[in-house]
Design an enzyme around this catalytic site. Structure first.
Site, PDB file in Angstrom:
ATOM      1  N   HIS A  12       3.571  -6.277  10.805  1.00 54.85           N
ATOM      2  CA  HIS A  12       3.353  -6.476   9.467  1.00 54.85           C
ATOM      3  C   HIS A  12       4.771  -6.573   8.559  1.00 54.85           C
ATOM      4  CE1 HIS A  12       0.603  -6.146   6.422  1.00 54.85           C
ATOM      5  NE2 HIS A  12       1.328  -5.001   5.856  1.00 54.85           N
ATOM      6  N   SER A  28       1.221  -7.806   1.846  1.00 49.25           N
ATOM      7  CA  SER A  28       0.209  -6.768   2.340  1.00 49.25           C
ATOM      8  C   SER A  28      -0.767  -6.460   1.288  1.00 49.25           C
ATOM      9  CB  SER A  28       1.107  -5.655   2.947  1.00 49.25           C
ATOM     10  OG  SER A  28       0.148  -4.651   3.361  1.00 49.25           O
ATOM     11  N   GLN A  29      -0.741  -5.063   0.508  1.00 46.10           N
ATOM     12  CA  GLN A  29      -1.657  -5.096  -0.646  1.00 46.10           C
ATOM     13  C   GLN A  29      -1.457  -5.945  -1.719  1.00 46.10           C
ATOM     14  OE1 GLN A  29      -2.941  -0.979  -2.690  1.00 46.10           O
ATOM     15  NE2 GLN A  29      -1.084  -1.394  -3.123  1.00 46.10           N
ATOM     16  N   TYR A  34       0.880  -1.231  -0.039  1.00 49.52           N
ATOM     17  CA  TYR A  34       0.162  -0.080   0.080  1.00 49.52           C
ATOM     18  C   TYR A  34       0.536   1.149   0.096  1.00 49.52           C
ATOM     19  CZ  TYR A  34      -4.586   2.517   1.344  1.00 49.52           C
ATOM     20  OH  TYR A  34      -5.417   3.050   1.337  1.00 49.52           O
ATOM     21  N   ASP A  63       0.570  -8.587  13.929  1.00 51.44           N
ATOM     22  CA  ASP A  63       0.396  -7.711  13.161  1.00 51.44           C
ATOM     23  C   ASP A  63      -0.784  -7.088  13.297  1.00 51.44           C
ATOM     24  OD1 ASP A  63      -0.115  -6.495  10.603  1.00 51.44           O
ATOM     25  OD2 ASP A  63       0.340  -8.254   9.245  1.00 51.44           O
TER      26      ASP A  63
END
Length: 346
Positions: A307, A187-188, A92, A273
């Protein structure tokens, strides 16, 4: 950050009933059919990076709406192929950066395409180069609430379509084996990879690390970290839009895509996370390949990480795992590995 979500023993069997719209399949079939009415129009320009063991190209292809999407393509120098390929999606706010930043997959014998994410590239890293020419109604700063009133207008409808078209683009390239194209991201990027895995039934493998956009309503309700807090901030103002907002988000939820995916998959999750809560990752993992049957899937658990997940440790695992399934230049795959195992991080 201490452990805050469900205990690992519960996460391993956590398979919530995550609602999805009745027209989910029709919505995405129509979206992709519309996108594919335009030629993928791949354009390559060789880039002199000063590196001698890899070849690098500035890539443009047609994504959602025929809009130009940029990327970097890197491949082992002097390898004619046909080679397996990895399409990588980004986290992101980041962009494709500089052409010499991501060399691991080409070094391992793969053609590697890293896709720029439209409208992003100014939050971290070395920048992006792909605009998003489509506007939206009122939104909270960020990307998650853009087009929240209508799934047809939502930002991630465009991004996921770009992700599918990136696979289409790689498959047209000389020297690429179209049957051995894997998708990956953190992630994204992991959320995009999972979506593409559900939308492109014949991808060869899916590697979502600490994936975003899974079991979205639970994530919004249990974490105040961004990007999920963008939704709660938006709904704190638009108080009567709650059900419409989550209905729109149900069209991009990774759990729905996981149910439809069937390629071998290697997930990762970090139990501390707060950005992508572990229960949301396990919701997608435990639904992955269902109800079609048992899938060749593994998940690597990092108990004391946030994360950042497994970072370089996870990349090393991916290279070994994917090599066993797809092979590299001049190699044959070893066949499928274990199904459904939870691998503790180390």
């Amino acid at each position: 950050m201490p452990l805050y979500d469900l205990p690992l023993a519960e996460l391993e069997t956590y398979r919530p009933d995550v609602p999805e719209p009745v027209d989910f399949d029709e919505f995405w079939a129509r979206t992709l059919a519309e996108a594919r009415t335009a030629e993928v129009d791949v354009r390559l320009a060789r880039v002199d990076t000063g590196l001698t063991l890899v070849e690098t190209y500035d890539v443009t292809f047609a994504g959602f709406g025929g809009h130009p999407v940029r990327g970097w393509l890197t491949r082992p120098a002097g390898q004619a192929g046909p080679l397996p390929a990895v399409v990588e999606y980004l986290g992101y706010g980041g962009g494709r950066g500089l052409p010499h930043e991501r060399l691991a997959w080409a070094s391992a014998g793969y053609v590697h395409l890293v896709m720029d994410t439209r409208g992003q590239g100014s939050a971290w890293g070395a920048g992006g180069d792909t605009p998003d020419p489509v506007g939206s109604g009122p939104a909270f700063p960020g990307f998650l609430t853009r087009g929240l009133a209508d799934p047809a207008e939502h930002y991630y409808r465009r991004v996921f379509t770009d992700g599918v078209r990136a696979v289409d683009a790689v498959r047209t390239l000389e020297g690429v084996d179209p049957a051995r194209v894997a998708v990956a991201g953190v992630s994204q990027g992991g959320g995009i990879a999972l979506a593409v895995g559900g939308l492109v039934p014949d991808v060869a493998a899916v590697m979502p690390d600490v994936p975003f956009l899974c079991h979205i309503r639970r994530a919004v309700e249990i974490t105040d970290a961004r990007p999920y807090s963008e939704v709660s901030a938006y709904l704190a103002v638009h108080r009567w839009h709650v059900e419409q907002a989550f209905r729109t988000l149900s069209y991009i939820d990774g759990v729905a895509f996981a149910r439809r995916a069937g390629a071998p998959a290697l997930f990762s999750v970090a139990l501390m996370d707060v950005t992508c809560p572990p229960s949301t990752v396990f919701a997608a993992y435990n639904h992955y390949g269902q109800p079609a049957g048992a899938a060749d899937k593994d998940i690597v658990v990092y108990p004391f990480n946030g994360h950042e997940g497994g970072a370089a440790e996870q990349l090393g695992r991916q290279i070994r795992w994917l090599g066993a399934r797809l092979g590299r230049a001049g190699e044959a795959a070893d066949g499928p590995g274990r199904a459904g195992a939870v691998v503790p991080g180390r």
